[in-house]
Every structure is written in C-alpha cells, then in structure tokens.
Design an enzyme around this catalytic site. Structure first.
Site, PDB file in Angstrom:
ATOM      1  N   LYS A  93      10.962   4.488 -29.003  1.00  0.00           N
ATOM      2  CA  LYS A  93      11.892   3.924 -29.975  1.00  0.00           C
ATOM      3  C   LYS A  93      11.587   4.559 -31.338  1.00  0.00           C
ATOM      4  O   LYS A  93      10.416   4.729 -31.699  1.00  0.00           O
ATOM      5  CB  LYS A  93      11.698   2.400 -30.042  1.00  0.00           C
ATOM      6  CG  LYS A  93      12.620   1.698 -31.025  1.00  0.00           C
ATOM      7  CD  LYS A  93      12.410   0.192 -30.978  1.00  0.00           C
ATOM      8  CE  LYS A  93      13.367  -0.555 -31.900  1.00  0.00           C
ATOM      9  NZ  LYS A  93      13.178  -2.020 -31.842  1.00  0.00           N
ATOM     10  N   SER A 140      17.413  -4.667 -30.951  1.00  0.00           N
ATOM     11  CA  SER A 140      17.507  -3.398 -31.637  1.00  0.00           C
ATOM     12  C   SER A 140      17.040  -2.200 -30.807  1.00  0.00           C
ATOM     13  O   SER A 140      17.328  -1.072 -31.185  1.00  0.00           O
ATOM     14  CB  SER A 140      16.691  -3.465 -32.924  1.00  0.00           C
ATOM     15  OG  SER A 140      15.315  -3.617 -32.639  1.00  0.00           O
ATOM     16  N   SER A 158      14.110  -7.979 -29.493  1.00  0.00           N
ATOM     17  CA  SER A 158      14.603  -6.602 -29.360  1.00  0.00           C
ATOM     18  C   SER A 158      14.104  -5.797 -28.170  1.00  0.00           C
ATOM     19  O   SER A 158      14.586  -4.688 -27.942  1.00  0.00           O
ATOM     20  CB  SER A 158      14.307  -5.822 -30.627  1.00  0.00           C
ATOM     21  OG  SER A 158      15.283  -6.133 -31.586  1.00  0.00           O
TER      22      SER A 158
HETATM   23  N1  GLN Z   1      18.266  -9.512 -33.308  1.00  0.00           N
HETATM   24  C1  GLN Z   1      17.131  -9.865 -34.100  1.00  0.00           C
HETATM   25  C2  GLN Z   1      17.319  -9.399 -35.511  1.00  0.00           C
HETATM   26  O1  GLN Z   1      18.323  -8.858 -35.804  1.00  0.00           O
HETATM   27  C3  GLN Z   1      15.874  -9.323 -33.496  1.00  0.00           C
HETATM   28  C4  GLN Z   1      15.609  -7.914 -33.805  1.00  0.00           C
HETATM   29  C5  GLN Z   1      14.265  -7.451 -33.309  1.00  0.00           C
HETATM   30  O2  GLN Z   1      13.654  -8.084 -32.471  1.00  0.00           O
HETATM   31  N2  GLN Z   1      13.802  -6.349 -33.881  1.00  0.00           N
HETATM   32  O3  GLN Z   1      16.486  -9.573 -36.346  1.00  0.00           O
END
Ligand code: GLN
Length: 494
Positions: A85, A160, A184
């Site tokens: 990632k 994400s 995420s």
């Molecule tokens: N969807 C969540 C956010 O927008 C989690 C994102 C994540 O885990 N990096 O913060």
C-alpha cells in the site's frame, strides 16, 4: 526452468513459497509473470508505481539465495512477490500516500514493515493505490485516480486499502500490505472477496507508515487465505522500541503454528447491534450461513451486546481527524513534499502549499480536527470522545467474558457503485459502523470471504479477537476456509 507458468497467479503465498523453495519455479519468472499481469490489467488503477529494474534485481537476489540453499536460517518468503500500500514509505519506489502533497516523493528509508518483509525474502512488485493519507472508504479520495473492483469494474473496491484489495482479488499479486485505522484492511478485503487481518494495535511497527491517526493506525496483510495472512503477519510483527514508542513489547510469533486447532466448543459472540436494521439482507444471509457452518464445525453461538456500537462513528470521526490535523501539520512545504511555486511570504507559502497539496476530504478532516481540539471545544468534543472510546473498549472486555471471538458483518452492504457516495462524506462514514468499534478498542480483527450478495458481489465476515489473539483469529478463519471454498472463487476475466 522450462515449464508452464501460466497459472502462477492462482497459487497462494504458501504454495508459491514451497514451489520456489523446491526450485520448481524461479523468483525471476514469478516476478515477470506478475509484472505482466499488472500491465495487462492496468486499467483497474491498482498500481501507482512499478519499477521492473528494482523488482527483477530483488528476484535475481532471491534466486541466488535459493540456489545457495540453506546456508542461512531459511527465509520464509524467499522469492514471493508482494506489493505495498502506498502509505508505507519505500526507498526504491515512489511513496505518495495517495496525495498530491507527495507526488514523486522518494523516501530515504524503508518502513519497518517493508524492511521486515524484505528480510524474509519478498520481492516487491510496486506500490498500490489508496485513499489520500488513508482517509476514505471507497478509494475515491486518491489524488491518482479511481480503483475498480475486479468483481464489477463499475464498483468501488472499498478503502482505504482499495488498490491492495483489488490487486489481490485480480491476482496481480499474491498478497499485499494494507493499513487499518478504522477498517481499511477489513472493509476492502470484504468488498473484494479476499482475506485480511488487522492485528492488535502496536503489534506491527508504525515506523515509515505515513501517519493518519497515530493511536489507531495498524499495518496488516491482505491475501487470499488466512494461512497466507498468518505467514505474512508472522514476518510483519515484532517490537520496534527505538522507532515506534507505541509498538508492543511482544516478541514476533509464528502464527502458522496454531492453524489446525479444531473449533469444538469455540464460543462465537454475536453482537446484536451488528445485526440490526442497517444491515442489508443479502449481507446478513451470507453471514448467517457462515455462522451455520461454524456451528457444524463445533462452535457455539453466544448472544452478546456491544451497546455503544453506534457511538463509535461520532467518536472515531472526532478522534481520527483530531490526530490527523496534528500529524498533517508536517506537510508545510518546508521539509519535503509539494511546495507552491509562487508566494508572497512564509505564511502565504504555507497556505498555498496546503491548499494545492491536499484534497477535499483531507482538508475537511484537518478543519474538523483543529476545531475539536480548539480551546473551548476540546472538553465538549475531544475529551468526551476519549471517554466514550474507553467505554467501548470496556464493552468488549465484558463481551469477551462470554465468548472467545466475536463475529459479524464487516460492512452493512456489498461494494457500492463508484460515484454513488462520492459527494456524501457522511454516507461513507456511516458505512464504517462495524469496523470502527474494534479499531477504537485496539483489538485485532479480520475479514474472510463468506459468499456473495446482491449482483454477485462478495460478502466478508468480520472476526474480532481479544488483545494479542491473532493466532486464534487466524485459526478460526483457516478452519472455515478448509471447510468452504469462497476464498478460492475468482472474478471473471482474471
Ligand atoms: N473509512 C475510515 C476513514 O475514512 C477508515 C480508514 C482507514 O482505516 N484508514 O477514516
């Protein structure tokens, strides 16, 4: 080595590692095979940086080590390709965190997780698309374009870690790293029909992970099977006291060792708040069927309650932006990353740099974060959120008196259409409801594919364990995968 390598992408990490060790296939031909697939399927938008030179050099080194045999303690992942990632910094690939702020940025060092996987011999295929600074649930906040879900290219892969999930599902890489702040790893894994685990907060070092919300950020593997996740997680974890003060003083563990314990008598907690009104019937049906399967495997389902589940959304969306507003202050145009071209003075330079470099969602969170931390509001919002965060963690401890693991859906629905929620931040936030409680508590959680819902889109089931119970979670997931074949189904055309 002259043999058929056309189906190398269908092999798991464990199978590939064995084939490489037995010299049935070389690291170079494996890497070439995956690089070619990444090119063929470039329209998915999964990869942000590829550098064939670097990858093939690593592969040649792996082949040399494999040829030399076992002169050193055997590296568990020698020659296995993997992609990261783009939230992990890497010396040999561009590191952007999905942000214009870091366009073309080269890190002088590798993140600890990247270095640890390299120590075990992985060959890096490149960097994977993600929401800007990991903020998002659909990968639509990346400054570098959308990622398509391989099961239906008009849909989101989740976020994400959307690039990671799409790449693994499309078999452009056997595995990938992800990070999970509020879901995420688990949510994109669920949307793309793969397996992913977020370990206990502090298990894996955060050094070299571009910081979003430091009290929540955790690294973890995404692959097709729990066995592969166990192999990868074993390499990724371990204390890093000099570089991450929140890394736990818990020795690295071999998570593959306990994969075959039977599930007789296992108590699976079913939180009633995870099965309420908001849960789509197709997701519910697949999760219920999986729970049935677990009963057949000897587990007992135990009703439990996580009464503050709904509060996890406002609590998370106060704490995470608060930490983000502080973490992102480093992007000021002075030290590294983007700097505006023309400016009148220092303040103007800061303003223009940040206005140009950050996307809308990131700006929104910086503003919310600065607001909830500001004098006069701190007590009303931030402090209050911290108190409820503790209560959410306590609720889990009450629940774990009654059960060994907790199971439920990962997300209320299957992957939605790209664009459907892109103008509605709140709709994205609400979809995080089942992953946020475990994140706020710092607990390990995973997602395993358990079938298909509407329009033949994958459904993931979430398993949450108590602190440091990753081995148990992986075993519970592995036993399910031995009895079912959801994890082996693949999207058409890949
Ligand atoms: N969807 C969540 C956010 O927008 C989690 C994102 C994540 O885990 N990096 O913060």
């Amino acid at each position: 080595m002259t043999h058929d390598t056309s189906a190398l992408h269908d092999l798991s990490v464990a199978q590939l590692a064995t084939q490489l060790r037995d010299r049935k296939v070389s690291a170079v031909e494996t890497a070439q095979h995956f690089l070619a697939r990444a090119k063929t399927h470039a329209s998915l938008g999964a990869f942000l940086d590829i550098n064939e030179e670097v990858t093939l050099t690593q592969a040649r080194n792996a082949d040399a080590a494999l040829a030399a045999g076992t002169t050193r303690p055997l590296q568990t992942l020698l020659g296995v390709p993997l992609a990261h990632k783009d939230i992990f910094v890497t010396r040999d690939f561009v590191s952007t965190a999905g942000s214009n702020m870091l366009t073309g940025y080269r890190s002088p060092f590798d993140a600890t997780v990247v270095a640890k996987l390299a120590e075990q011999g992985v060959v890096t295929l490149g960097k994977l698309n993600c929401d800007e600074f990991a903020m998002g649930s659909a990968n639509e906040n990346s400054a570098f374009g959308l990622v398509q879900n391989p099961w239906d290219t008009t849909r989101t892969p989740g976020g994400s870690s959307g690039g990671s999930a799409a790449a693994v599902a499309a078999r452009l890489t056997p595995a990938a790293t992800g990070t999970d702040t509020g879901g995420s790893i688990r949510q994109p894994a669920s949307f793309c029909g793969i397996t992913g685990i977020k370990p206990t907060y502090g298990r894996a070092s955060r050094y070299g992970m571009v910081a979003f919300a430091s009290s929540l950020d955790q690294a973890g593997p995404m692959a097709r099977t729990a066995e592969d996740c166990a192999l990868l997680l074993s390499a990724m974890c371990g204390p890093d006291p000099d570089r991450d003060s929140t890394s736990l003083d818990v020795p690295a563990e071999n998570f593959t060792r306990s994969l075959n314990e039977d599930l007789n008598g296992l108590r699976i907690g079913i939180p009633k708040e995870f099965f309420g009104e908001g849960l789509a019937p197709d997701v519910r049906a697949a999760v219920d069927a999986a729970l049935n399967e677990y009963e057949k495997l000897g587990a007992k389902l135990v009703p439990i309650s996580l009464p503050r589940t709904e509060l996890s959304i406002p609590v998370y969306y106060i704490i995470a932006p608060a930490e983000a507003s502080s973490n992102l202050s480093r992007f000021d145009g002075v030290k590294f990353g983007h700097r505006a071209d023309k400016y009148a003075d220092l303040t103007d330079m800061y303003k223009k740099t940040r206005a140009e470099g950050f996307g809308d969602e990131v700006k929104r969170r910086i503003m919310i974060g600065a607001y909830v931390l500001s004098h006069g509001y701190y007590d009303a919002y931030y402090l209050q959120a911290q108190k409820i965060r503790r209560m959410i963690a306590d609720d889990f401890q009450q629940a774990f008196k009654l059960c060994d693991v907790i199971a439920g859906p990962v997300a209320p629905t299957v992957a939605w259409k790209l664009g459907d929620k892109s103008d509605d931040p709140l709709a994205n936030y609400l979809a995080d409801i089942f992953t946020l409680p475990g994140s706020l508590a710092g607990l390990p959680g995973m997602s395993i594919p358990v079938g298909f819902g509407a329009d033949h889109m994958p459904v993931g089931m979430q398993l949450i364990g108590n602190y440091l119970q990753e081995a148990k979670l992986l075993n519970v997931a592995h036993r399910f995968q031995q009895a079912t074949d959801w994890h082996t189904t693949k999207p058409k055309g890949f």
